[in-house]
Design an enzyme around this catalytic site. Sequence first.
Site, PDB file in Angstrom:
ATOM      1  N   ARG A 120       0.827  -1.190   0.000  1.00  0.00           N
ATOM      2  CA  ARG A 120       0.000   0.000   0.000  1.00  0.00           C
ATOM      3  C   ARG A 120       0.873   1.256   0.000  1.00  0.00           C
ATOM      4  O   ARG A 120       1.935   1.279   0.633  1.00  0.00           O
ATOM      5  CB  ARG A 120      -0.856  -0.038   1.276  1.00  0.00           C
ATOM      6  CG  ARG A 120      -1.827   1.110   1.466  1.00  0.00           C
ATOM      7  CD  ARG A 120      -2.957   1.030   0.497  1.00  0.00           C
ATOM      8  NE  ARG A 120      -4.118   1.778   0.963  1.00  0.00           N
ATOM      9  CZ  ARG A 120      -5.156   2.054   0.183  1.00  0.00           C
ATOM     10  NH1 ARG A 120      -5.177   1.641  -1.085  1.00  0.00           N
ATOM     11  NH2 ARG A 120      -6.194   2.700   0.657  1.00  0.00           N
ATOM     12  N   THR A 396      -8.802   0.607  -9.357  1.00  0.00           N
ATOM     13  CA  THR A 396      -8.384  -0.664  -8.815  1.00  0.00           C
ATOM     14  C   THR A 396      -8.620  -1.796  -9.801  1.00  0.00           C
ATOM     15  O   THR A 396      -9.545  -1.731 -10.600  1.00  0.00           O
ATOM     16  CB  THR A 396      -9.214  -0.934  -7.556  1.00  0.00           C
ATOM     17  OG1 THR A 396      -9.156   0.224  -6.765  1.00  0.00           O
ATOM     18  CG2 THR A 396      -8.763  -2.151  -6.815  1.00  0.00           C
ATOM     19  N   THR A 414      -4.174  -0.793  -7.132  1.00  0.00           N
ATOM     20  CA  THR A 414      -4.967   0.389  -7.449  1.00  0.00           C
ATOM     21  C   THR A 414      -4.150   1.675  -7.472  1.00  0.00           C
ATOM     22  O   THR A 414      -3.077   1.742  -6.867  1.00  0.00           O
ATOM     23  CB  THR A 414      -6.099   0.560  -6.411  1.00  0.00           C
ATOM     24  OG1 THR A 414      -7.007   1.568  -6.853  1.00  0.00           O
ATOM     25  CG2 THR A 414      -5.564   0.953  -5.047  1.00  0.00           C
ATOM     26  N   ASN A 416      -6.414   4.172  -6.911  1.00  0.00           N
ATOM     27  CA  ASN A 416      -7.666   4.678  -6.345  1.00  0.00           C
ATOM     28  C   ASN A 416      -8.640   5.023  -7.471  1.00  0.00           C
ATOM     29  O   ASN A 416      -9.233   4.137  -8.042  1.00  0.00           O
ATOM     30  CB  ASN A 416      -7.442   5.834  -5.382  1.00  0.00           C
ATOM     31  CG  ASN A 416      -8.672   6.083  -4.518  1.00  0.00           C
ATOM     32  OD1 ASN A 416      -9.482   5.173  -4.345  1.00  0.00           O
ATOM     33  ND2 ASN A 416      -8.838   7.267  -4.000  1.00  0.00           N
ATOM     34  N   ASP A 438      -8.131   8.037   0.609  1.00  0.00           N
ATOM     35  CA  ASP A 438      -8.607   6.923   1.435  1.00  0.00           C
ATOM     36  C   ASP A 438      -8.374   7.164   2.927  1.00  0.00           C
ATOM     37  O   ASP A 438      -8.889   6.435   3.772  1.00  0.00           O
ATOM     38  CB  ASP A 438      -7.944   5.608   1.013  1.00  0.00           C
ATOM     39  CG  ASP A 438      -8.663   4.959  -0.157  1.00  0.00           C
ATOM     40  OD1 ASP A 438      -9.756   5.432  -0.524  1.00  0.00           O
ATOM     41  OD2 ASP A 438      -8.153   3.969  -0.711  1.00  0.00           O
ATOM     42  N   SER A 467      -7.506   0.703   3.414  1.00  0.00           N
ATOM     43  CA  SER A 467      -8.066   0.222   2.152  1.00  0.00           C
ATOM     44  C   SER A 467      -9.241  -0.716   2.422  1.00  0.00           C
ATOM     45  O   SER A 467      -9.416  -1.203   3.532  1.00  0.00           O
ATOM     46  CB  SER A 467      -6.979  -0.542   1.397  1.00  0.00           C
ATOM     47  OG  SER A 467      -7.510  -1.175   0.261  1.00  0.00           O
ATOM     48  N   GLY A 489     -13.648  -1.660  -6.651  1.00  0.00           N
ATOM     49  CA  GLY A 489     -14.962  -1.122  -6.326  1.00  0.00           C
ATOM     50  C   GLY A 489     -14.977  -0.276  -5.062  1.00  0.00           C
ATOM     51  O   GLY A 489     -16.040  -0.038  -4.491  1.00  0.00           O
ATOM     52  N   GLY A 490     -13.795   0.164  -4.614  1.00  0.00           N
ATOM     53  CA  GLY A 490     -13.760   1.039  -3.439  1.00  0.00           C
ATOM     54  C   GLY A 490     -14.419   0.358  -2.251  1.00  0.00           C
ATOM     55  O   GLY A 490     -14.143  -0.806  -1.949  1.00  0.00           O
TER      56      GLY A 490
END
Length: 586
Positions: A120, A396, A414, A416, A438, A467, A489-490
Amino acid sequence: MIHTITPSRVTRTLSGLVVVMLAACGGGDAPSQPTGFSAGWRYQGTPKPATGLEGMVVTTDHLASDVGVDILRAGGNAVDAAIAVQFALAVVNPEAGNIGGGGFMVVRMADGSSAALDFREKAPAAASRDMFLDEQGNLTNKSLVGHLAAGVPGSVAGMWAAHERFGSLPWSALVEPAVGLAAGFVVRPRFLGSLSPGMVRSLSAYAASAEQFLPNDGLPPSVGDTLRQLDLAATLSRIRDQGPAGFYRGETADLIVAEMARGEGIITHGDLESYEAAWRDPITFTYRGYTVLSMPPSSSGGATMAEIANILEQYDLAALGWNSTETIHLYAEAWKRAYADRNDYLADPDFVDMPLTRMTSKGYAVERASTISLDAATPSAEVAPGMDAPVEEENTTHYSIVDKAGNAAAVTTTINSWYGSKVTVTGAGFVLNNEMDDFSAKPGTSNSYGLVQGENNAVGPGKRMLSAMAPTIVLGPDGDLKMVTGSPGGSTIITTVFQTIANVLDFGMNVVDAVQAPRVHHQHLPDQIFYEPASLEPATRFALEALGHTVVQRDDVSGDVQMILVVDGRLTGWSDPRRGGRAIGY
Ligand code: DON
């Protein structure tokens, strides 16, 4: 009358069910479309899945899947193929695949070992809690667009760490296919779908983005054109030849830092040089006798899914029926409770103590379920986070890969939003993420996914933003590999991935139907059940409303699941038609 289902009552019902489900699930190739499909739902019918005995790669792009299969056929293992796919997606799926972002990998090797890799992005050292607020304390859009939105990218360090631990082919062989694609690939409709008129306007604000993605006098390429990304090819060549030093040091690092000076960016050489990916233990829980391995914080995916699964395991979903009012009601009730916990407690484990053991325990799920009524929705305003203060120390794209030996890799990665911050690093040819959004840029205020998150996830220097990504591997009761799944898909990622698992384990669907079936979503706040267009019969919607739910049709479909399901020792795979990728087995 309002009555509460007591979990113990339902558990008794379930003990009989588990035996039936273990025999029934797995699907095979036979159509397994459940009853309850709305006539208007866009993915009717059950095409034949991809199959394979030796290996399978499922990604959102045909060319990237080809790269992964080539690596497997050349004797590479699932992690080798994952690394090659990650770099290939950075070229052919630049709206989400990346070297300028980050992600998570869950690995389960054929010898039974497993690992979770956190690559990340991190906030730069100069980041601060209120950096996205204006002088009046209001949120700006700087966490979403422009240079300040970018976290320090983790993808190259992540791929390197994965290669060091599990790789079997030379690093250069895994990066080389992406270098070739960057020299030129033939544009297909899937890629052009990401370049809507609005996106063209956004990218036009940054000269290097316009030059790279809008080569027709400021407009996108056409289907059949060859898109040449020569700066990206040069950057990938440096990564191929020098490993992470080809990105975090030297020319690429200089180009990133120079790009920061064109906006209000704060990423420094020091931030780049000090970035490291982190190995963690997967979150592991059982669901209906199956073992699920998923991503721990800094993703909320695994822990939130564990709470959801532990709550819903107490109910006989198969008997209630797929897409029925009762099942959707129970989904929404479980999800709002789990997301309330997620949004409040979870964050970067290097900065915050979290009650993870409790949150993922069966006992806590019994407590959480005890407040669920079958006859009425609990308003989200009455669903608080359920645990006391922490008690422990503590756009993503997804791809799924299985190799000949049975090693499996699930990766979600991703930048984002689509095209991240919209900023392409001039001279280096890749888009920077806008992952800073995020964080809780203003705790208690919603972010671009409508998530209302708390103080634990506030911006902090060197911190990873929370995340929802949930690369997930499921093992059968005998410990054999059963499923590899995940989705973008967040905030909807967790409920999407859970539904793919329930579609197989509770409702007996095959891989195609498990992926294609419409999905619903609830995330505590806003207090709404979302459904995909034309996927819910009006009668079901009215019945849910009668229970007190607010039910909202989304503007578009959600998620892009890439899934492999093992059926009688054979690999079956399906790429979500919602975006149009490709499963290839052999
Ligand atoms: O890490 C997260 O949860 C988000 N940045 C994921 C973004 C995403 O899935 C966008 N794709 N549709």
